[in-house]
Write a protein that holds these residues in place. Structure first.
Motif, PDB file in Angstrom:
ATOM      1  N   GLN A 131      15.424   8.601  -8.873  1.00 23.01           N
ATOM      2  CA  GLN A 131      13.446   7.862  -9.570  1.00 23.01           C
ATOM      3  C   GLN A 131      14.099   6.200 -10.146  1.00 23.01           C
ATOM      4  N   LEU A 132      13.226   5.765  -9.456  1.00 21.67           N
ATOM      5  CA  LEU A 132      14.006   4.267  -9.818  1.00 21.67           C
ATOM      6  C   LEU A 132      12.108   3.523 -10.322  1.00 21.67           C
ATOM      7  N   ALA A 133      11.955   3.520 -11.390  1.00 26.14           N
ATOM      8  CA  ALA A 133      10.893   3.047 -11.690  1.00 26.14           C
ATOM      9  C   ALA A 133      10.446   1.867 -11.729  1.00 26.14           C
ATOM     10  N   ASP A 134      11.113   1.028 -11.425  1.00 31.65           N
ATOM     11  CA  ASP A 134      11.059  -0.643 -10.410  1.00 31.65           C
ATOM     12  C   ASP A 134      11.032  -1.040  -9.437  1.00 31.65           C
ATOM     13  N   ILE A 135      10.659   0.045  -8.069  1.00 30.06           N
ATOM     14  CA  ILE A 135      10.586   0.507  -6.982  1.00 30.06           C
ATOM     15  C   ILE A 135      10.839  -0.838  -6.142  1.00 30.06           C
ATOM     16  N   SER A 136       9.396  -1.455  -6.807  1.00 28.94           N
ATOM     17  CA  SER A 136       8.638  -2.604  -5.413  1.00 28.94           C
ATOM     18  C   SER A 136       9.448  -3.993  -6.331  1.00 28.94           C
ATOM     19  N   VAL A 137       9.853  -3.855  -6.692  1.00 33.67           N
ATOM     20  CA  VAL A 137      10.599  -5.012  -7.141  1.00 33.67           C
ATOM     21  C   VAL A 137      11.824  -5.382  -6.168  1.00 33.67           C
ATOM     22  N   PRO A 138      11.591  -6.977  -5.806  1.00 32.47           N
ATOM     23  CA  PRO A 138      12.424  -7.935  -4.706  1.00 32.47           C
ATOM     24  C   PRO A 138      13.669  -8.072  -5.299  1.00 32.47           C
ATOM     25  N   GLN A 139      14.581  -8.071  -5.060  1.00 32.28           N
ATOM     26  CA  GLN A 139      15.748  -8.992  -4.549  1.00 32.28           C
ATOM     27  C   GLN A 139      15.328 -10.008  -4.956  1.00 32.28           C
ATOM     28  N   ALA A 140      16.112 -10.638  -6.259  1.00 36.94           N
ATOM     29  CA  ALA A 140      16.269 -12.562  -6.153  1.00 36.94           C
ATOM     30  C   ALA A 140      16.618 -12.956  -4.557  1.00 36.94           C
ATOM     31  N   GLU A 146       0.331  -1.234   0.330  1.00 31.91           N
ATOM     32  CA  GLU A 146       0.126  -0.225  -0.256  1.00 31.91           C
ATOM     33  C   GLU A 146       0.775   1.258  -0.146  1.00 31.91           C
ATOM     34  N   PRO A 147       0.218   2.159  -0.592  1.00 36.02           N
ATOM     35  CA  PRO A 147       1.422   4.124  -0.661  1.00 36.02           C
ATOM     36  C   PRO A 147       1.905   3.976   1.041  1.00 36.02           C
ATOM     37  N   THR A 148       3.370   3.710   0.937  1.00 37.58           N
ATOM     38  CA  THR A 148       4.191   3.619   2.032  1.00 37.58           C
ATOM     39  C   THR A 148       5.486   4.357   1.504  1.00 37.58           C
ATOM     40  N   VAL A 149       5.893   5.889   2.870  1.00 34.37           N
ATOM     41  CA  VAL A 149       6.574   6.315   3.119  1.00 34.37           C
ATOM     42  C   VAL A 149       8.285   5.692   4.248  1.00 34.37           C
ATOM     43  N   VAL A 150       8.725   6.092   3.938  1.00 36.37           N
ATOM     44  CA  VAL A 150      10.489   5.391   4.408  1.00 36.37           C
ATOM     45  C   VAL A 150      10.943   6.094   4.512  1.00 36.37           C
ATOM     46  N   ALA A 151      11.308   6.424   6.024  1.00 34.86           N
ATOM     47  CA  ALA A 151      12.771   7.389   6.613  1.00 34.86           C
ATOM     48  C   ALA A 151      13.790   6.891   6.616  1.00 34.86           C
ATOM     49  N   GLY A 184      17.946  12.597   6.508  1.00 30.59           N
ATOM     50  CA  GLY A 184      17.906  11.265   5.821  1.00 30.59           C
ATOM     51  C   GLY A 184      17.898  10.814   5.188  1.00 30.59           C
ATOM     52  N   ILE A 185      16.686   9.735   5.221  1.00 30.32           N
ATOM     53  CA  ILE A 185      16.951   9.244   3.145  1.00 30.32           C
ATOM     54  C   ILE A 185      15.173   9.368   3.241  1.00 30.32           C
ATOM     55  N   VAL A 186      14.542   9.235   1.912  1.00 29.27           N
ATOM     56  CA  VAL A 186      13.395   9.575   2.333  1.00 29.27           C
ATOM     57  C   VAL A 186      13.082   8.173   0.894  1.00 29.27           C
ATOM     58  N   VAL A 187      12.471   7.440   1.033  1.00 31.76           N
ATOM     59  CA  VAL A 187      11.790   6.506  -0.077  1.00 31.76           C
ATOM     60  C   VAL A 187      10.520   5.942  -0.522  1.00 31.76           C
ATOM     61  N   ILE A 188       9.648   6.156  -1.221  1.00 36.40           N
ATOM     62  CA  ILE A 188       8.157   6.274  -1.384  1.00 36.40           C
ATOM     63  C   ILE A 188       8.639   5.647  -2.461  1.00 36.40           C
ATOM     64  N   ASN A 189       7.039   4.576  -2.397  1.00 37.79           N
ATOM     65  CA  ASN A 189       6.455   3.257  -3.347  1.00 37.79           C
ATOM     66  C   ASN A 189       5.591   4.614  -4.309  1.00 37.79           C
ATOM     67  N   ARG A 190       4.958   5.273  -4.017  1.00 37.91           N
ATOM     68  CA  ARG A 190       4.354   5.862  -5.617  1.00 37.91           C
ATOM     69  C   ARG A 190       4.741   7.293  -5.612  1.00 37.91           C
ATOM     70  N   GLY A 235       5.270   4.762   7.770  1.00 40.69           N
ATOM     71  CA  GLY A 235       3.867   4.949   7.431  1.00 40.69           C
ATOM     72  C   GLY A 235       3.155   4.519   5.934  1.00 40.69           C
ATOM     73  N   SER A 236       2.490   4.389   6.268  1.00 34.66           N
ATOM     74  CA  SER A 236       1.227   3.206   5.401  1.00 34.66           C
ATOM     75  C   SER A 236      -0.180   4.441   5.661  1.00 34.66           C
ATOM     76  N   ALA A 237      -1.100   4.688   4.135  1.00 34.03           N
ATOM     77  CA  ALA A 237      -1.927   4.886   4.928  1.00 34.03           C
ATOM     78  C   ALA A 237      -2.427   4.938   3.180  1.00 34.03           C
ATOM     79  N   ASP A 238      -3.534   4.769   2.718  1.00 32.55           N
ATOM     80  CA  ASP A 238      -4.557   5.012   1.863  1.00 32.55           C
ATOM     81  C   ASP A 238      -4.176   6.082   0.751  1.00 32.55           C
ATOM     82  N   THR A 239      -2.934   7.376   0.936  1.00 27.98           N
ATOM     83  CA  THR A 239      -2.332   8.188   0.095  1.00 27.98           C
ATOM     84  C   THR A 239      -1.049   7.872   0.403  1.00 27.98           C
ATOM     85  N   ILE A 240      -0.183   8.806  -0.057  1.00 31.07           N
ATOM     86  CA  ILE A 240       0.737   8.806  -0.030  1.00 31.07           C
ATOM     87  C   ILE A 240       0.733  10.335   0.592  1.00 31.07           C
ATOM     88  N   MET A 241       0.223  10.573   0.325  1.00 30.99           N
ATOM     89  CA  MET A 241       0.475  12.439   1.558  1.00 30.99           C
ATOM     90  C   MET A 241       0.361  11.751   3.233  1.00 30.99           C
TER      91      MET A 241
END
Length: 519
Positions: A350-359, A265-270, A303-309, A280-286
């Motif tokens: 920009q990381l287009a395939d940000i949700s693709v896991p490692q093998a 789901e929409p998630t932000v990791v710091a 810090g570092i902020v990564v976002i999946n939307r 944080g995870s929620a219905d919207t990325i904001m």
């Protein structure tokens, strides 16, 4: 003086050959390179004319001949070598300019077959390179077009290539052929789905960049990427703004990205210094951003902020208000990117395939003095056997508590051990990383929650522990903080003490049957 030229990458080769001819160097060449030189009017001897033997087997055999290799390997300082060449009517070859079949480019093509890959394994090229390099005192061997100018300038100035340069070129050859063979071995290992740890481990990486310094300013550093297609990896990201990534940026951002991949789901990791500081995870990325930011407004600074939307204008405006080192997302609204680019130092990726896991078979490597410890990555969240995940207390967690426990369990997997993560309403409320005992980590997480969010932050929260509780003291601390549910691996000889204490306080507890140490 004679030069043998046989290249797959023909960048600058015609210009080089013309310069060599102008210096009185006789050119020997093969196949496509010979045809290219001939088309451009460069005089050259075709290899079969030299050897007296035609190319055969679709060009697989052309330079594998004693006339070629004796001309390369004969040591000019040994009279007996030179006498043998004279008796055999063989002339020396003084310069070798060779680069290899494009094996890497071939295996990176979509839909490439094994037969295509194998056909692009060069045999004659590496053999010539190794022969010439072994006799580096007498032969200048060039595998990299970037070295053409060095060789030419020395030939023009001194009529020979210096011994120091030849030794440098020798080193490059063996590094190049080692890299080439390792790529082949790695490709074949993957083709066989071979997951065994080999008796000898050889790996190859390509340098992306030198860095200003490493973890500290007195340490030198560089960034290397694996060879292949690795979607979702930091090496695949495109930088849209800011300074070059530092050693610490890359290390910390990689950890943040791997945590982010656990959430759909929409998630932000710091993240800060390799540990999550706000999730944080929620219905919207904001909304997710607001949760992650408010979880720890202090530590997120720098810090570092990564976002999946995709980053919206609203989110960009919010992030602009604080100092961030790195932002990574799958995309940015044009107006959002413009806002972020007004801060010239923030690294926007920009990381287009940000949700693709490692093998799951990918290696995790740690260098130790005198060796290397290697393991597969921690790719699982829970055991394959779902029955190992079980409620062990009389109090059964509610649906909301289970959701929060799974949220926290994902998070604690990426907290340095001993690690504790507290969560409520899909928001991190306290994190205790890297303590030498588990109760200290628990107390630290609780104290930080109270300090950073408020005294009631932990009331109704859940707790996740990366490994089992050796004593019931963590349950005692959790109860005092108002925590209502706990998720942990279980497996201690004193598990029952913690279970009994949870039952006494009405705390629900789940055992996962799987730990997630992270050192």
């Amino acid at each position: 003086m004679r030069a043998l030229i046989s290249v797959s990458d023909k960048t600058g080769i015609v210009e080089l050959a013309k310069e060599l001819v102008g210096l009185g160097v006789e050119i020997i060449s093969t196949g496509g390179t010979y045809n290219k030189l001939k088309e451009e009017g460069v005089p050259a001897i075709e290899i079969s004319e030299l050897t007296g033997f035609p190319e055969c087997l679709d060009g697989r055999v052309k330079t594998l001949h004693p006339i070629v290799h004796a001309g390369l390997l004969a040591m000019r300082s040994k009279p007996e070598h030179m006498k043998q060449l004279e008796d055999l009517n063989i002339e020396t070859i003084d310069i070798v300019i060779v680069n290899l079949y494009p094996f890497k480019a071939t295996i990176l093509k979509d839909g490439v077959t094994r037969d295509e890959a194998v056909e692009n394994i060069d045999i004659g090229g590496p053999t010539m390179l190794r022969s010439a390099a072994k006799n580096y005192q007498d032969v200048a061997v060039v595998v990299d077009p970037r070295d053409y100018d060095v060789v030419l300038s020395q030939l023009k100035e001194n009529k020979e290539v210096s011994l120091e340069t030849k030794f440098y070129l020798m080193q490059k050859v063996f590094m190049h052929t080692s890299n080439y063979d390792t790529m082949i071995a790695d490709y074949l290992k993957k083709q066989r789905n071979d997951t065994e740890f080999p008796e000898t481990l050889t790996m190859t990486f390509e340098k992306v960049q030198d860095m200003r310094y490493g973890e500290n300013p007195h340490q030198a550093a560089a960034f290397y990427r694996e060879i292949g297609k690795f979607k979702g990896s930091l090496a695949d990201a495109v930088q849209l703004n800011g300074k070059e990534l530092s050693f610490n940026n890359i290390n910390d951002t990689n950890g943040a990205l791997e945590l982010l991949k656990e959430y759909t789901e929409p998630t932000v990791v710091a993240c800060k210094h390799g540990n999550p500081c706000g999730v944080g995870s929620a219905d919207t990325i904001m909304e997710a951003w607001t949760k992650a930011y408010e979880a720890d407004k202090t530590s997120i600074f720098g810090g570092i902020v990564v976002i999946n939307r995709e980053v919206t204008l609203e989110l960009a405006e919010a992030m602009k208000q604080i100092f961030l080192e790195v932002i990574v997302a799958p995309g940015y609204e044009p107006a959002a990117l413009e806002v972020l680019q007004t801060k010239k130092n923030v690294r926007v990726l920009q990381l287009a395939d940000i949700s693709v896991p490692q093998a799951a078979t990918a290696y995790d490597l740690k260098k130790v003095n005198g060796g290397l410890i290697v393991q597969t990555i921690d790719s699982k969240l829970l055991p394959d056997d779902e029955s190992e995940v079980k409620v062990v207390t009389a109090n059964v967690p509610s649906k909301e508590q289970m959701e929060d426990m799974m949220f926290a369990w994902k998070m604690v997997k990426f907290v340095k051990s001993n690690g504790i993560a507290l969560a409520k309403n899909k928001q991190s409320v306290g994190i205790g990383p890297g303590q030498v005992n588990r109760v200290w980590a628990t107390e630290q997480a609780i104290a930080h929650a109270a300090e950073l969010i408020g005294e009631d932050a932990t009331k109704g929260a859940v707790l996740a522990s990366d490994a089992f509780f050796p004593f019931s003291d963590c349950v005692e601390a959790a109860h005092k903080a108002g925590i209502t549910a706990i998720i942990q691996p279980g497996g201690s000889v004193r598990d029952q003490d913690s279970i009994d204490k949870c039952n006494e306080y009405g705390i629900a507890m789940v055992f996962t049957g799987m730990r997630h140490f992270k050192h």
